[in-house]
Write an enzyme that holds these catalytic residues in place. Sequence first.
Site, short mmCIF file in Angstrom:
data_model
loop_
_atom_site.label_atom_id
_atom_site.label_comp_id
_atom_site.label_asym_id
_atom_site.label_seq_id
_atom_site.Cartn_x
_atom_site.Cartn_y
_atom_site.Cartn_z
N CYS A 232 0.89 -1.18 0.00
CA CYS A 232 0.00 0.00 0.00
C CYS A 232 0.91 1.22 0.00
O CYS A 232 0.89 2.04 0.92
CB CYS A 232 -0.91 0.00 1.22
SG CYS A 232 -1.87 -1.52 1.45
N ALA A 233 1.73 1.33 -1.04
CA ALA A 233 2.87 2.25 -1.02
C ALA A 233 2.46 3.72 -1.02
O ALA A 233 3.18 4.57 -0.49
CB ALA A 233 3.78 1.97 -2.21
N GLY A 236 4.84 6.87 -1.18
CA GLY A 236 6.11 6.21 -1.00
C GLY A 236 7.03 6.64 0.12
O GLY A 236 8.23 6.37 0.06
N GLY A 237 6.51 7.26 1.17
CA GLY A 237 7.38 7.66 2.28
C GLY A 237 8.18 6.49 2.84
O GLY A 237 9.40 6.58 3.02
N LYS A 238 7.50 5.37 3.09
CA LYS A 238 8.18 4.21 3.67
C LYS A 238 8.96 3.44 2.60
O LYS A 238 9.99 2.84 2.89
CB LYS A 238 7.16 3.31 4.37
CG LYS A 238 6.48 4.03 5.55
CD LYS A 238 5.42 3.20 6.22
CE LYS A 238 4.67 4.01 7.27
NZ LYS A 238 3.78 5.03 6.68
N ASP A 256 0.05 -0.08 -5.39
CA ASP A 256 -1.04 0.73 -4.84
C ASP A 256 -2.21 0.69 -5.82
O ASP A 256 -2.02 0.48 -7.02
CB ASP A 256 -0.62 2.18 -4.60
CG ASP A 256 -1.50 2.84 -3.53
OD1 ASP A 256 -1.11 2.80 -2.35
OD2 ASP A 256 -2.57 3.37 -3.87
N ASP A 301 1.20 -1.47 4.95
CA ASP A 301 0.89 -0.23 5.69
C ASP A 301 -0.57 0.06 5.38
O ASP A 301 -0.90 0.82 4.47
CB ASP A 301 1.83 0.88 5.20
CG ASP A 301 1.62 2.18 5.96
OD1 ASP A 301 1.09 2.13 7.07
OD2 ASP A 301 1.96 3.24 5.42
N CYS A 354 -1.61 3.69 11.12
CA CYS A 354 -1.44 4.91 11.93
C CYS A 354 -2.71 5.13 12.75
O CYS A 354 -3.24 6.23 12.84
CB CYS A 354 -1.09 6.12 11.06
SG CYS A 354 -2.23 6.45 9.72
#
Length: 402
Positions: A232-233, A236-238, A256, A301, A354
């Site tokens: 679930c990019a 793309g932070g992670k 995604d 994520d 989160c």
Amino acid sequence: MRLHRNLCFATVDGLLQIFNEGAYADKVVQQLLKRDKRWGSRDRGFVAETTYDIVRWKRLYAEIANVKEPFSRDEIWRIFAVWATLKGIKLPDWSYFENTPQRKIKGRFDELLKIRKFRESVPDWMDDLCEKELGNDLWSKEIAALNKQAEVVLRVNTLKTTKEKLKSELFDLDLDTEEIKDYPYALKLKERANVFVTDAFKNGGFEVQDASSQLVADFLDVKPGMKVIDTCAGAGGKTLHLASLMENKGQIIALDIYANKLNELKRRAKRAGAFNIETRPIESTKVIKKLYDKADRVLIDAPCSGLGVLRRNPDAKWKLQPEFIENIKKTQSEILSTYSRMVKPGGKLVYATCSILPSENQDQVKNFLDSNKDFTFVKDKKVLSHKSGFDGFYMALLEKKN
């Protein structure tokens, strides 16, 4: 502080869009900041911070102002007058502020501080749900922390620089940063500033990423040369953090359902010098099935309520609905069941959200393990805002049996 008419007008216009039209606060603020080229950084700071402040405390201020949604322009001015009065700001003699009952405002504020749903400015359903899942004391502490403004935290991109070099480069631009214990890639700004205009950002030296979010890629235990899938990019932070941890060696497949987010990831990856990322939009189940049993590591994520990131998205308090949380829990369960099949025997999976709700976190992992005997639980981490000072997060590491 003296109130300036054009800055107050901009703020009121923005609040009307956010409260009455359902516009996203960050998008509205972005537009407002382009409104007048003559504004300096202090002017723009006033508009952004005042808008977010009133959005954050909407229920409390509206209750004191005795107004109900949808708000008229005059009612927004009444809410604005409540905000200014409680901040100790002298009201100018504009028609909007005539007959503002300042003593009554302060008295009503003192009364409402005794009731959590007003004191912390949350909808009834959210207050009830979070108290039920977290308990009275824990929820009271957590929502108080989630109502504080988020600090600006950078993640050093080790593909381009080191923490020491970046710290020094920013210091030369009068941007003072400090390291955060137990967060190896994080630098926190001592004062808020627009870091996106710096050469250090444009050259890919860092990303803006909350400290809690930075824990997730590390938790996946990646090594250079592995095949890793970020399911679930998003933008793309992670994914970018994973690329730096893998030293650009091996392969990251970023998936995604939204192709436009993956296009943003490509742009960011280029700036970051991350060359081991391949993006694939999920246009059908074939994309997933082709990857069954292929990955050393899989990151899920998962989409969630976002209750852990209310500090940076205060308008989510008013947009989120209980039905959405019930639906997203079904989605989380389906995603975990389907995407876990991409892990090869002996490989590992991280499920992260989160959110601070056990029903989206520990309960999802327990239900998954009960029905998937080929996975074992390794460890999990619950990050609460009132303890960490950063966003609320959850992550669980699972291993697929050989």
